[in-house]
Structure formats: C-alpha cells, structure tokens
Write a protein that holds these residues in place. Structure first.
Motif, PDB file in Angstrom:
ATOM      1  N   LYS A  48       0.831  -1.210   0.000  1.00 39.55           N
ATOM      2  CA  LYS A  48       0.000   0.000   0.000  1.00 39.55           C
ATOM      3  C   LYS A  48       0.863   1.257   0.000  1.00 39.55           C
ATOM      4  N   ALA A  49       1.882   1.273   0.813  1.00 44.09           N
ATOM      5  CA  ALA A  49       2.757   2.451   0.884  1.00 44.09           C
ATOM      6  C   ALA A  49       3.461   2.699  -0.451  1.00 44.09           C
ATOM      7  N   SER A  62       0.932   3.904  -3.054  1.00 45.80           N
ATOM      8  CA  SER A  62       0.572   5.305  -2.805  1.00 45.80           C
ATOM      9  C   SER A  62       1.645   6.253  -3.310  1.00 45.80           C
ATOM     10  N   ASP A  63       2.919   5.909  -3.086  1.00 48.73           N
ATOM     11  CA  ASP A  63       4.009   6.759  -3.585  1.00 48.73           C
ATOM     12  C   ASP A  63       4.025   6.815  -5.119  1.00 48.73           C
ATOM     13  N   MET A 121       1.522   6.276  -7.162  1.00 54.66           N
ATOM     14  CA  MET A 121       0.341   6.968  -7.675  1.00 54.66           C
ATOM     15  C   MET A 121       0.513   8.480  -7.539  1.00 54.66           C
ATOM     16  N   GLN A 122       1.138   8.923  -6.453  1.00 56.49           N
ATOM     17  CA  GLN A 122       1.388  10.362  -6.329  1.00 56.49           C
ATOM     18  C   GLN A 122       2.324  10.854  -7.433  1.00 56.49           C
TER      19      GLN A 122
END
Length: 516
Positions: free
Chosen positions: A295-296, A299-300, A302-303
């Motif tokens: 997940k982490a 998320s990185d 996708m940013q």
C-alpha cells in the motif's frame, strides 16, 4: 552472258533502281533543306526589320526567330506562325487606323500652316508637303518624311516668329487644343482630377493663345501627376501592410512550430517518466510480500504518476492557449488584409471597366471592341454562324465642332451613341471606335438583317431635331457593312471591307449604307 531473266539479274536491276531512288530522294531532301534555309534566313531578316514596331509583335517574332534558328519541327513552327499571324493582323489593323488618323491630322496641320504668314521659302516647302501627301502610297515610311518636313517648317516658323517679336495670334493654340480635347475625351478620372478635366475641356472650347494653353497644360499635368503619386502611395501602403501581415503570420508560424517542438520535448520527458512510474508500480506489485508495504509503495507511485499527469495536462493547456493567442493575432491581421484586398479588387475592377468604356458616350471603346471582335471571329471560325460588322461615321462632323464648338460635338456624339444602341438588338455590340466613328458587331445575324437594323438607325438619326445656337441642324451618318463568308476571311480583311464600303458611302453622297 548473264541471263536478264535470272533471279540474280532481277535483284541487280532492283538494287540499281533502289540506289537511284535513294539518290533522287537525297537530292530532293537537299533541295528542300536549301529552300528551307533560304526561306528561314529571309524570315529571320524580316523579323529583325520589323523589330520595334509593336511590343507584342516583337515577342512573337523573337520566339519565331529562335525556332527557325534551331531548325524546330513543323508542329512548333506552325503554332508560332499562327500566333504571330494573329498579332500581325491586329497590328495591321491598328497601323491602318493610325495611318488614317495621321493623314487627317496632317491635312489639318497643313491647312493650319496655310493660314499662317509664311515667307516664300516656307510656302514653297508647304507646297512640297502637299505634293507628297497626294502620293497614292499609304505606308508608315510615306508619312515619316512628311512629318519631318512639317516639324522643320514648324521650327522655322517658330524661329521667324521669335526673331520678329510678333505677338502670337489668338488662335495659335487651336490645333493642339483640339488634339488635347480629343485625348481628354478618352480618359475618365474621379474626384478633383475629374473636375479639373471637365473645366479644362470647357476652357479648350474657347479661343486660347499659346501662353494660356501652356498654363492650362501645366495645371492639368500637375494634377494628373498628383493623382498618380497618390495612387502610388496608396499602393505602397497596401504593399507595406501586406508585407507586415505576412511577416506577422510567418512569425506566428515560427513561434507555433517552436512551441510545438518544445511541447513535444517536454511531453516526451513526461511520457518517459509516466512509463518509468508504471514500471516501478508493476515491479512493486510483483515483488511485494506484505500488504502494508505494498500500500505504501502504491501510494508513492500513484502520487508520482498523478503529478506527471498534472504536468502533462498543464503543458497541453499552455500549448493550446499559446496557439489560440497566435491564431487570433494573425487572424485579425489577415481579416484586415482581406478587407483591403477586396477594396483593391473592386478598384481594379472599376479601372478595368473604365479602361474598356468610352467616358463620353458610355459605350465600349476600341480596346473592348478588339477583344469582342476576336471572340466573335473565333466563334465564327468554329461554328460558321453568320457574323457581320458595320462601320458608321457622322457626316460633316468637323463642321459641327468648328461652327458650334466641341460641346455641341460632344452632345451630338452622345445622342447618336444612344440612338445606335437603341436601334439594334441587345446581343449586338456597339462601340465608339474613335473620333466620330462607331463600329457595330452583329453576331449570329444575316447580312440582310444587319442592314435592316442599320437602316432603321440611319433614319432615326436623320430625324433627330438637333438645334445649336437657335439653328436647326440635320445630322446624318454614312455606314459601310461587311460579312464573314469565306474561310480566308480574317478580322483585318472584313474590317477593311466594311471601312472601304464606308468611304464608298461618303463618295456616293453620304447618308446611306453601302455593302462591301
């Protein structure tokens, strides 16, 4: 002995005949080539002799001369000869009309000089000139010595006048005034120049001495030069505006291309970044062992992807806005230029219309006639539909000008032009050829029908109640008419036939129609 009937003997006889035929053909070819070379050399010399007579004719002769000098084929030569013949016919027609005008003007000049107080030597030279004019020869070279004699006589008269300090006579500018008036009747200007020309024409109808005539000429020349300068400055302004607009459009295109290149470069970098981010995302998904860690990492990634997409959207938006600004800027200048172009097109159309219209009678002029006559001739050549032409001349028109002034003469021309136009069909072409001469073309019209319309016009004109200075005047016209009937007919030959018929009508007593 060999038997003459054997195959070998027959072959030998045929061989001898073949050799004789080849030799005879070579002699014919040599003779033809010799005749061709002689004729080509003669034509080339004639083209050099005719150089300088007419610009259009010079161009055709140069082309024909070049083809002859490089022994071009008959197909090329035939086309060039046909083109040259067409120009020669037009040139011949113009020369004949100029010769006629030259003859009439020379007679007027001689009559003017006869009224002057010439010394005995001047009178003798004038008599010599009159004898030269009685020559039956009608050629340009015939009038050149006459013109030289007249110029020398004018010069001698001017010197004699200066030496004796004689005061110029009041009518000393009569002949040039008449010539200037005829020229002014052939032009049409608007605005201040047009008003000045109208005032000048009124003044020319009055008796002027040399000083008054010169001042009038200078005033007219100054105004015409000013009009030409104004037109030149207007054209220069338009060309400057055109150049500036084209420069702006070129700059806009260059900026757009530069921006497009920069956009492609930046867009390529962002695309590479997005591909790298997507690859890292895939690698993270494949190598992840724990959900929290995945997940982490997602998320990185996708940013990073979202930031790259935002940059790409912003880049595309800036590119689109930049293009719209460049387009609006160039579009505004182009629309302004289009308005100016339309204005110039209207002005050119008006000038072309005026150049083909006689300003006095509002009929088509000689240039328009030549265009239409050539068109109708080509149509007759193709379809052989009936075609006739008539040349009409006002009888004793000079007397009207001399007795009642040029204003009366102009009014006469206007009334007769209107009557001629109303007396023929709408499909017939009526023009003012020059001076007091009119020409009518009758397309798709038999000779009898053309004569019928001309007779109607002649009768109507003779019944017009002209009145000058409380004096009733009867105006009549003489007409010569001809038709195209043979394959050898050309615009020159048929026009000449109509012109000769006109002179025959004059000789028979005027006020009549004569058929060629």
């Amino acid at each position: 002995m060999n038997n003459p009937n054997t195959a070998e003997a027959k072959i030998e006889q045929l061989s001898k005949r073949l050799q004789q035929s080849i030799q005879s053909r070579k002699q014919l070819e040599d003779s033809f080539q010799h005749d061709y070379n002689v004729l080509a050399e003669l034509i080339i010399k004639l083209t050099y002799a005719c150089a300088g007579m007419d610009h259009g004719l010079d161009n055709k002769l140069v082309k024909l001369r070049g083809l002859l000098q490089r022994n071009a084929g008959m197909a090329e030569l035939e086309q060039a000869i046909n083109d040259t013949q067409t120009v020669i016919e037009k040139h011949t027609l113009n020369v004949q009309r100029l010769l006629k005008q030259t003859s009439e003007q020379t007679q007027e000049t001689v009559a003017f000089l006869r009224q002057q107080s010439l010394q005995k030597a001047g009178r003798d030279r004038l008599a010599t000139i009159e004898n030269m004019l009685e020559s039956p020869s009608i050629a340009v070279t015939h009038y050149i010595p006459v013109m030289l004699e007249l110029l020398q006589l004018f010069t001698a008269s001017a010197h004699s006048l200066a030496d004796s300090h004689t005061k110029p006579q009041q009518n000393s500018a009569e002949v040039p005034s008449r010539q200037l008036l005829e020229l002014l009747n052939q032009v049409d200007f608007d605005g201040a120049t047009g008003q000045l020309i109208q005032r000048t024409k009124l003044q020319l109808n009055q008796a002027l001495d040399q000083q008054q005539f010169i001042e009038l000429m200078l005033q007219l020349i100054r105004q015409i030069v000013k009009t030409i300068n104004d037109e030149r400055q207007s054209a220069q302004s338009f060309l400057l505006e055109l150049n500036q607009t084209l420069t702006l459009v070129q700059g806009a295109l260059q900026n757009t291309l530069a921006s497009r290149t920069e956009f492609h470069d930046k867009s390529g970098v962002l695309n590479q970044q997005l591909q790298a981010d997507m690859k890292q995302l895939n690698d993270s998904v494949e190598t992840a062992t724990q959900l929290a860690e995945l997940k982490a990492q997602v998320s990185d990634h996708m940013q990073s992807i979202n930031a790259a997409l935002q940059q790409k959207f912003s880049l595309e938006r800036d590119e689109r806005r930049n293009f719209e600004r460049q387009y609006e800027k160039a579009s505004s200048r182009i629309k302004n230029l289009e308005r100016q172009v339309e204005q110039y097109k209207r002005q050119l159309a008006e000038q072309k219309f005026k150049s083909l219209q006689d300003p006095l009678t509002k009929l088509p002029n000689r240039a328009a006639f030549e265009e239409r006559f050539q068109l109708e001739f080509e149509r007759w050549t193709r379809y052989k539909e009936p075609l006739c032409i008539a040349v009409a001349d006002i009888d004793f028109f000079k007397r009207i000008n001399d007795s009642f002034g040029h204003v009366a003469g102009d009014k006469t021309l206007q009334v007769l032009a209107s009557m001629l136009r109303k007396s023929v069909k709408a499909s017939d072409f009526v023009c003012r050829y020059g001076g007091e001469e009119f020409v009518i073309i009758f397309p798709q019209t038999q000779l009898e029908q053309a004569i019928e319309r001309l007779e109607l016009a002649r009768e109507k004109i003779s019944n017009i109640p002209f009145k000058f200075k409380s004096e009733d005047i009867r105006i009549t016209v003489s007409v010569g008419v001809a038709q195209f009937s043979q394959d050898s007919d050309t615009v020159v030959t048929v026009f000449e036939a109509a012109d000769k018929a006109l002179y025959e009508a004059k000789r028979r007593g005027r006020d009549q129609i004569v058929t060629a």
